[in-house]
Design an enzyme around this catalytic site. Structure first.
Site, PDB file in Angstrom:
ATOM      1  N   ARG A 117       0.837  -1.196   0.000  1.00 40.04           N
ATOM      2  CA  ARG A 117       0.000   0.000   0.000  1.00 40.04           C
ATOM      3  C   ARG A 117       0.873   1.248   0.000  1.00 40.04           C
ATOM      4  O   ARG A 117       0.954   1.972   0.982  1.00 40.04           O
ATOM      5  CB  ARG A 117      -0.928  -0.037   1.193  1.00 40.04           C
ATOM      6  CG  ARG A 117      -2.034  -1.017   0.935  1.00 40.04           C
ATOM      7  CD  ARG A 117      -3.044  -1.025   1.997  1.00 40.04           C
ATOM      8  NE  ARG A 117      -4.340  -1.341   1.439  1.00 40.04           N
ATOM      9  CZ  ARG A 117      -5.419  -1.468   2.149  1.00 40.04           C
ATOM     10  NH1 ARG A 117      -5.385  -1.283   3.447  1.00 40.04           N
ATOM     11  NH2 ARG A 117      -6.554  -1.762   1.567  1.00 40.04           N
ATOM     12  N   GLN A 170      -1.192   2.537  -5.815  1.00 32.85           N
ATOM     13  CA  GLN A 170      -2.617   2.755  -5.529  1.00 32.85           C
ATOM     14  C   GLN A 170      -3.517   2.313  -6.677  1.00 32.85           C
ATOM     15  O   GLN A 170      -4.603   1.791  -6.449  1.00 32.85           O
ATOM     16  CB  GLN A 170      -2.861   4.232  -5.221  1.00 32.85           C
ATOM     17  CG  GLN A 170      -2.915   4.485  -3.731  1.00 32.85           C
ATOM     18  CD  GLN A 170      -3.091   5.949  -3.379  1.00 32.85           C
ATOM     19  OE1 GLN A 170      -3.250   6.787  -4.256  1.00 32.85           O
ATOM     20  NE2 GLN A 170      -3.058   6.234  -2.107  1.00 32.85           N
ATOM     21  N   ASP A 202      -4.485  -1.309  -6.382  1.00 35.07           N
ATOM     22  CA  ASP A 202      -4.986  -1.755  -5.080  1.00 35.07           C
ATOM     23  C   ASP A 202      -6.378  -2.392  -5.233  1.00 35.07           C
ATOM     24  O   ASP A 202      -7.408  -1.752  -5.043  1.00 35.07           O
ATOM     25  CB  ASP A 202      -5.017  -0.549  -4.127  1.00 35.07           C
ATOM     26  CG  ASP A 202      -5.403  -0.936  -2.708  1.00 35.07           C
ATOM     27  OD1 ASP A 202      -5.784  -2.103  -2.490  1.00 35.07           O
ATOM     28  OD2 ASP A 202      -5.340  -0.065  -1.830  1.00 35.07           O
ATOM     29  N   SER A 245      -8.775  -2.493  -2.154  1.00 31.61           N
ATOM     30  CA  SER A 245      -9.568  -1.285  -1.945  1.00 31.61           C
ATOM     31  C   SER A 245     -10.723  -1.219  -2.944  1.00 31.61           C
ATOM     32  O   SER A 245     -11.842  -0.844  -2.582  1.00 31.61           O
ATOM     33  CB  SER A 245      -8.704  -0.029  -2.069  1.00 31.61           C
ATOM     34  OG  SER A 245      -7.852   0.076  -0.951  1.00 31.61           O
ATOM     35  N   TYR A 250      -3.079  -0.536   7.956  1.00 33.81           N
ATOM     36  CA  TYR A 250      -3.935  -1.566   8.558  1.00 33.81           C
ATOM     37  C   TYR A 250      -3.933  -1.456  10.075  1.00 33.81           C
ATOM     38  O   TYR A 250      -3.042  -0.858  10.676  1.00 33.81           O
ATOM     39  CB  TYR A 250      -3.425  -2.960   8.191  1.00 33.81           C
ATOM     40  CG  TYR A 250      -3.608  -3.331   6.745  1.00 33.81           C
ATOM     41  CD1 TYR A 250      -4.883  -3.520   6.216  1.00 33.81           C
ATOM     42  CD2 TYR A 250      -2.518  -3.507   5.910  1.00 33.81           C
ATOM     43  CE1 TYR A 250      -5.054  -3.881   4.895  1.00 33.81           C
ATOM     44  CE2 TYR A 250      -2.684  -3.863   4.583  1.00 33.81           C
ATOM     45  CZ  TYR A 250      -3.954  -4.059   4.079  1.00 33.81           C
ATOM     46  OH  TYR A 250      -4.120  -4.414   2.771  1.00 33.81           O
TER      47      TYR A 250
HETATM   48  P1  NAD Z   1      -9.166  -3.828   6.605  1.00 36.37           P
HETATM   49  O1  NAD Z   1     -10.147  -4.344   5.634  1.00 36.37           O
HETATM   50  O2  NAD Z   1      -8.002  -4.657   6.988  1.00 36.37           O
HETATM   51  O3  NAD Z   1      -9.964  -3.491   7.976  1.00 36.37           O
HETATM   52  C1  NAD Z   1     -11.154  -2.746   7.983  1.00 36.37           C
HETATM   53  C2  NAD Z   1     -11.174  -1.832   9.189  1.00 36.37           C
HETATM   54  O4  NAD Z   1     -11.324  -2.581  10.392  1.00 36.37           O
HETATM   55  C3  NAD Z   1      -9.893  -1.001   9.356  1.00 36.37           C
HETATM   56  O5  NAD Z   1     -10.218   0.381   9.325  1.00 36.37           O
HETATM   57  C4  NAD Z   1      -9.373  -1.432  10.720  1.00 36.37           C
HETATM   58  O6  NAD Z   1      -8.753  -0.370  11.431  1.00 36.37           O
HETATM   59  C5  NAD Z   1     -10.648  -1.899  11.412  1.00 36.37           C
HETATM   60  N1  NAD Z   1     -10.439  -2.783  12.583  1.00 36.37           N
HETATM   61  C6  NAD Z   1      -9.566  -3.806  12.730  1.00 36.37           C
HETATM   62  N2  NAD Z   1      -9.689  -4.378  13.961  1.00 36.37           N
HETATM   63  C7  NAD Z   1     -10.682  -3.690  14.600  1.00 36.37           C
HETATM   64  C8  NAD Z   1     -11.278  -3.799  15.888  1.00 36.37           C
HETATM   65  N3  NAD Z   1     -10.871  -4.701  16.782  1.00 36.37           N
HETATM   66  N4  NAD Z   1     -12.267  -2.921  16.194  1.00 36.37           N
HETATM   67  C9  NAD Z   1     -12.687  -1.977  15.316  1.00 36.37           C
HETATM   68  N5  NAD Z   1     -12.163  -1.831  14.078  1.00 36.37           N
HETATM   69  C10 NAD Z   1     -11.161  -2.674  13.721  1.00 36.37           C
HETATM   70  O7  NAD Z   1      -8.594  -2.399   6.197  1.00 36.37           O
HETATM   71  P2  NAD Z   1      -8.767  -1.574   4.857  1.00 36.37           P
HETATM   72  O8  NAD Z   1     -10.129  -1.005   4.813  1.00 36.37           O
HETATM   73  O9  NAD Z   1      -8.306  -2.371   3.698  1.00 36.37           O
HETATM   74  O10 NAD Z   1      -7.701  -0.399   5.081  1.00 36.37           O
HETATM   75  C11 NAD Z   1      -7.628   0.344   6.273  1.00 36.37           C
HETATM   76  C12 NAD Z   1      -6.987   1.699   5.978  1.00 36.37           C
HETATM   77  O11 NAD Z   1      -5.775   1.558   5.239  1.00 36.37           O
HETATM   78  C13 NAD Z   1      -7.808   2.620   5.101  1.00 36.37           C
HETATM   79  O12 NAD Z   1      -8.851   3.262   5.723  1.00 36.37           O
HETATM   80  C14 NAD Z   1      -6.747   3.586   4.647  1.00 36.37           C
HETATM   81  O13 NAD Z   1      -6.530   4.598   5.604  1.00 36.37           O
HETATM   82  C15 NAD Z   1      -5.543   2.734   4.532  1.00 36.37           C
HETATM   83  N6  NAD Z   1      -5.287   2.446   3.118  1.00 36.37           N
HETATM   84  C16 NAD Z   1      -4.130   2.936   2.573  1.00 36.37           C
HETATM   85  C17 NAD Z   1      -3.869   2.708   1.233  1.00 36.37           C
HETATM   86  C18 NAD Z   1      -2.628   3.249   0.596  1.00 36.37           C
HETATM   87  O14 NAD Z   1      -1.881   3.909   1.270  1.00 36.37           O
HETATM   88  N7  NAD Z   1      -2.403   2.969  -0.660  1.00 36.37           N
HETATM   89  C19 NAD Z   1      -4.732   1.972   0.454  1.00 36.37           C
HETATM   90  C20 NAD Z   1      -5.896   1.468   1.049  1.00 36.37           C
HETATM   91  C21 NAD Z   1      -6.153   1.715   2.372  1.00 36.37           C
END
Ligand code: NAD
Length: 387
Positions: free
Chosen positions: A122, A127, A130, A133, A229
């Site tokens: 990530r 991006q 991805d 996402s 994450y």
């Molecule tokens: P994911 O599918 O792994 O998890 C979904 C959500 O669950 C996350 O926001 C995580 O914090 C939350 N979570 C995990 N354990 C938890 C708990 N015990 N209680 C409550 N919530 C909990 O994550 P995702 O949606 O694929 O990505 C998370 C973040 O990563 C995004 O919001 C973004 O900020 C970042 N991201 C960055 C890039 C990049 O830099 N290229 C790309 C995609 C996402």
């Protein structure tokens, strides 16, 4: 060089790895593209469209497996298909390398090179590749619509001559990509939304969508893992989240829960008590179902009614929106292919951070240390059988 596009064979899969609109640059590079008949039919790509884009067809899946040098896929083909792969073939797709590494073994035996879309790092440069996402965006949207469809109430506040209807109250757990899209969808439908996530950084994004962010004091522990994450929490921190969730469930008509930690089972955040606290007719959609689910009552793939509450745990939400899910995925794949194709020939440079991150195996050799470690017991068992 032959690029093959298979008809996906997993039950319920409707997506396809590339679409006719993706083929122009590949054909221009001199690639010969063969599509399995029916591969894109659920995603709106009929035979005519493929033919116009310069692809040829076959109903002979086996021919594609035995002859393709390059196979972009949505899901990893089954072991029987893997056993037919052309030695040295390159596969790119969702491979569940950390959840089900043993299902890759046959392809590795065939000296395949495997790139997992789940492992694309990530970083800003990647991006456009991805796919997690992309699919989470579709899943979050569809989860909220599924909840709205099941709810015996309206989402928006209505002021009518027959009286006023209050807005639905929605609670989203996990405000990552899927959760944020679920929040945005619920807001567009007029619901009042609250959300919870362990990552404090999610708070600002939640508020920018017009929802309320619920903060929990987790005792100052680190909740951020790498790459944006979440980290896996301690039992005590999880328990504080569970208490908040049970309290919030009592006044929520809908819960959409998306919490995940990569490579781990989904955290169990929702107790039976939370479901019992909800009003009859309420709906809970467990988007983390494929990773075991966030609710202790979830049965992945099943729809249940518990104390009058509908609990859905769909296994493949993106497949319920095949046209746009395929369109987004195909663009992610095409951007990835640009890294490994030079003038129509394969050119794999594993010093490239994106390729190194996504590569599970190169020419039959496991190159990802996490996957190699997970596969150790499988390989040891195979050696034992061979003896
Ligand atoms: P994911 O599918 O792994 O998890 C979904 C959500 O669950 C996350 O926001 C995580 O914090 C939350 N979570 C995990 N354990 C938890 C708990 N015990 N209680 C409550 N919530 C909990 O994550 P995702 O949606 O694929 O990505 C998370 C973040 O990563 C995004 O919001 C973004 O900020 C970042 N991201 C960055 C890039 C990049 O830099 N290229 C790309 C995609 C996402």
């Amino acid at each position: 060089m032959i690029l093959g596009i298979l008809r996906e064979s997993d039950p319920g899969e409707t997506r396809v790895a590339l679409l006719p609109e993706s083929l122009r640059s590949l054909v221009a590079q001199g690639l010969s593209i063969t599509v399995e008949a029916g591969a894109g039919s659920a995603a709106g790509a009929g035979d005519q469209a493929w033919a116009e884009a310069g692809a040829s067809f076959t109903a002979d899946r086996r021919w594609i497996l035995e002859n393709a040098d390059l196979l972009p896929v949505v899901n990893m083909p089954a072991p029987a298909d893997q056993a037919r792969l052309k030695p040295g073939a390159v596969l790119i797709g969702f491979m569940k390398p950390l959840d089900a590494p043993a299902t890759l073994a046959e392809a590795i035996h065939r000296s395949a090179t495997l790139f997992s879309m789940e492992l694309v790092p990530r970083i800003a440069r990647a991006q456009s590749m991805d796919a997690l996402s992309s699919m989470a965006t579709v899943a979050g949207y569809k989860a909220m619509l599924s909840a709205a469809d099941r709810l015996p109430r309206l989402f928006p506040m209505l002021i009518t001559a027959a009286g006023t209807i209050p807005p639905a109250r929605v609670f989203v757990i996990g405000a990552g990509v899927a959760g944020l899209q679920a929040i945005a969808t619920a807001r567009r439908l007029g619901a009042v939304v609250e959300a919870y996530d362990v990552r404090a950084a999610a708070g600002e994004q939640v508020r920018s969508l017009g929802a309320k962010f619920l903060d929990v004091d987790l005792g100052g522990i680190s909740t951020e893992g790498g790459g944006g994450y979440a980290a896996e929490l301690t039992e005590e921190a999880l328990e504080r989240g569970r208490e908040l969730i049970t309290r919030t469930a009592a006044h929520s008509d809908v819960i959409v829960t998306t919490a995940q930690v990569p490579g781990r089972p989904a955290p169990r955040l929702i107790r039976r008590a939370a479901i019992e606290a909800m009003r009859p007719g309420s709906v809970l959609v467990d988007v983390a179902g494929p990773a075991g689910g966030n609710c202790e009552l979830t049965r992945p793939g099943a729809t249940q009614t518990i104390d009058g509450v509908t609990l859905l745990a769909p296994l493949n939400l993106p497949a319920e929106v095949p046209v746009h899910a395929s369109q987004l995925y195909a663009r992610n794949i095409l951007n990835f292919l640009a890294l490994i194709l030079k003038k129509g020939e394969l050119s794999i440079d594993l010093t490239d951070e994106v390729l190194a991150g996504a590569c599970v195996a190169h020419q039959g050799r496991l190159v990802n240390p996490r996957v190699a470690k997970l596969l150790e017991p499988v390989q040891a068992a195979e050696l034992e059988i061979a003896r």
